[in-house]
Design an enzyme around this catalytic site. Structure first.
Site, mmCIF file in Angstrom:
data_model
loop_
_atom_site.group_PDB
_atom_site.id
_atom_site.type_symbol
_atom_site.label_atom_id
_atom_site.label_comp_id
_atom_site.label_asym_id
_atom_site.label_seq_id
_atom_site.Cartn_x
_atom_site.Cartn_y
_atom_site.Cartn_z
ATOM 1 N N ARG A 65 14.998 12.468 -23.106
ATOM 2 C CA ARG A 65 13.575 12.108 -23.106
ATOM 3 C C ARG A 65 13.388 10.601 -22.963
ATOM 4 O O ARG A 65 12.473 10.143 -22.280
ATOM 5 C CB ARG A 65 12.938 12.612 -24.406
ATOM 6 C CG ARG A 65 11.433 12.463 -24.470
ATOM 7 C CD ARG A 65 10.847 13.254 -25.620
ATOM 8 N NE ARG A 65 9.409 13.079 -25.701
ATOM 9 C CZ ARG A 65 8.771 12.518 -26.718
ATOM 10 N NH1 ARG A 65 9.457 12.087 -27.776
ATOM 11 N NH2 ARG A 65 7.464 12.389 -26.710
ATOM 12 N N HIS A 69 11.126 8.975 -20.017
ATOM 13 C CA HIS A 69 9.971 8.130 -20.305
ATOM 14 C C HIS A 69 10.162 6.728 -19.752
ATOM 15 O O HIS A 69 9.184 6.061 -19.399
ATOM 16 C CB HIS A 69 9.724 8.075 -21.813
ATOM 17 C CG HIS A 69 8.977 9.271 -22.326
ATOM 18 N ND1 HIS A 69 7.824 9.176 -23.074
ATOM 19 C CD2 HIS A 69 9.213 10.599 -22.183
ATOM 20 C CE1 HIS A 69 7.381 10.392 -23.371
ATOM 21 N NE2 HIS A 69 8.222 11.276 -22.845
ATOM 22 N N ASN A 96 4.897 7.501 -26.644
ATOM 23 C CA ASN A 96 6.274 7.091 -26.913
ATOM 24 C C ASN A 96 6.590 6.917 -28.394
ATOM 25 O O ASN A 96 7.727 6.582 -28.748
ATOM 26 C CB ASN A 96 6.574 5.769 -26.188
ATOM 27 C CG ASN A 96 6.669 5.941 -24.691
ATOM 28 O OD1 ASN A 96 6.886 7.039 -24.199
ATOM 29 N ND2 ASN A 96 6.481 4.856 -23.957
ATOM 30 N N HIS A 195 13.429 20.753 -21.295
ATOM 31 C CA HIS A 195 12.815 21.301 -22.504
ATOM 32 C C HIS A 195 13.562 22.520 -23.035
ATOM 33 O O HIS A 195 13.103 23.166 -23.975
ATOM 34 C CB HIS A 195 11.349 21.645 -22.241
ATOM 35 C CG HIS A 195 10.472 20.446 -22.172
ATOM 36 N ND1 HIS A 195 9.133 20.491 -21.834
ATOM 37 C CD2 HIS A 195 10.749 19.124 -22.402
ATOM 38 C CE1 HIS A 195 8.626 19.262 -21.845
ATOM 39 N NE2 HIS A 195 9.589 18.425 -22.192
#
Length: 318
Positions: A65, A69, A96, A195
């Site tokens: 992740r 990001h 975030n 995910h």
């Protein structure tokens, strides 16, 4: 590094101008980039990721992740790791605030600086750590990741609007976040497979549990989530129900069964993406190879504020 607010603003301005002059188009990522200049680079990253995984089975999801990001905000430049004296860096933006893994990156960077000073960029550390997160979760599946990403010099919370929102049911609108970066709808479907790991706080999706009218969620699954969340926004639920620690295709089975907690995942059970989701369900080899290719493609996203390799991933070199 402590600076007054005015000095910080001046630094961002100088960096922005420099970034326009140093736009990364001229630099091509290269496989085995550190083979000569820092031969131990990739093995050091893997060693620290493996240690982190041994200590915390949820860390691979966090490192994946973190890379995602980073790349979606001004390209893969390590800017998500930077801190600002005014508390308005990327990591301080609402999307975030739940990011983790900074300490793992710090440990990797400390070892690399002791081995090959100011050679391996923080941006490359994130890319290798994401790859190695898949490697430890699959028991050895490794794909090659090119290196040579310059570290960024700008990190502002106001720049995070490019991150795909979890509250998005319309697959066409969701796809625009990817296509605007040069990625495809297929890349979106495959990258969403990340995910298969990790959890989400109930506060992120709790609004979906308040009404039985949400047709994007299986009723029995909704009831189970209600009990799991128990009106506490800080409780968590697996993004891939029943398999949060397995890098597998059950995520896609859950998409088709309307057993996903995020609307952005539920969106993939749509005519535009249904065929690809169905294809990936139950085909582990296809998923892992497709995921590797999509990660390498995403890892090539470039920004316009390139600087020197940082000796500390939390601050800009001066």
């Amino acid at each position: 590094m402590a600076m007054k607010r005015g000095a910080t603003a001046a630094l961002w301005l100088v960096a922005a101008v420099a970034g326009m002059l140093l736009h990364a188009d001229a630099q091509t990522l290269v496989y085995k980039y550190y083979a000569q200049k820092c031969p131990a680079a990739e093995s050091i990253v893997f060693d620290e990721v493996q240690k982190a995984w041994n200590a915390d089975r949820s860390m691979p999801a966090s490192l994946l992740r973190l890379h995602f990001h980073d790349c979606f905000v001004n390209g893969c430049d390590g800017s998500v790791l930077l801190e600002a004296s005014d508390g308005q860096a990327e990591k301080n933006a609402q999307p975030n605030l739940s990011l983790r893994g900074y300490d793992v990156v710090d440990r990797v960077k400390a070892r690399l600086e002791a081995t090959c000073k100011q050679t391996v960029s923080c941006a490359d550390i994130l890319a290798y750590a994401a790859r190695d997160s898949v490697r430890v979760m699959t028991g050895g599946y490794k794909y090659e990741v090119p290196g040579g990403r310059p570290d960024g010099t700008v990190s502002r919370a106001s720049m995070t609007g490019d991150l795909p929102p979890p509250k998005q049911r319309n697959v066409d609108q969701l796809a625009r976040y990817f296509t605007s970066k040069g990625l495809t709808v297929d890349d979106m479907v495959v990258l969403s497979g990340a995910h298969t790991l990790g959890v989400a706080r109930c506060g992120t999706f709790g609004y979906r549990l308040t009404s039985d009218g949400d047709k994007g969620m299986d009723a029995a699954f909704r009831n189970a989530l209600r009990k799991q969340c128990n009106y506490n926004s800080n409780n968590v639920a697996a993004l891939d129900a029943g398999s949060e620690y397995g890098f597998d295709t059950s995520y896609y089975a859950n998409v088709l069964a309307n057993r996903t907690v995020l609307e952005s995942d539920a969106a993939l059970n749509s005519p535009r993406t249904l065929a690809r989701v169905t294809q990936l369900r139950g085909n582990q080899a296809l998923f892992t190879s497709s995921f590797a290719a999509a990660m390498v493609k995403m890892g090539g996203l470039r920004g316009g504020y390139a600087g020197k390799v940082r000796d500390n991933c939390r601050r800009v070199r001066t």
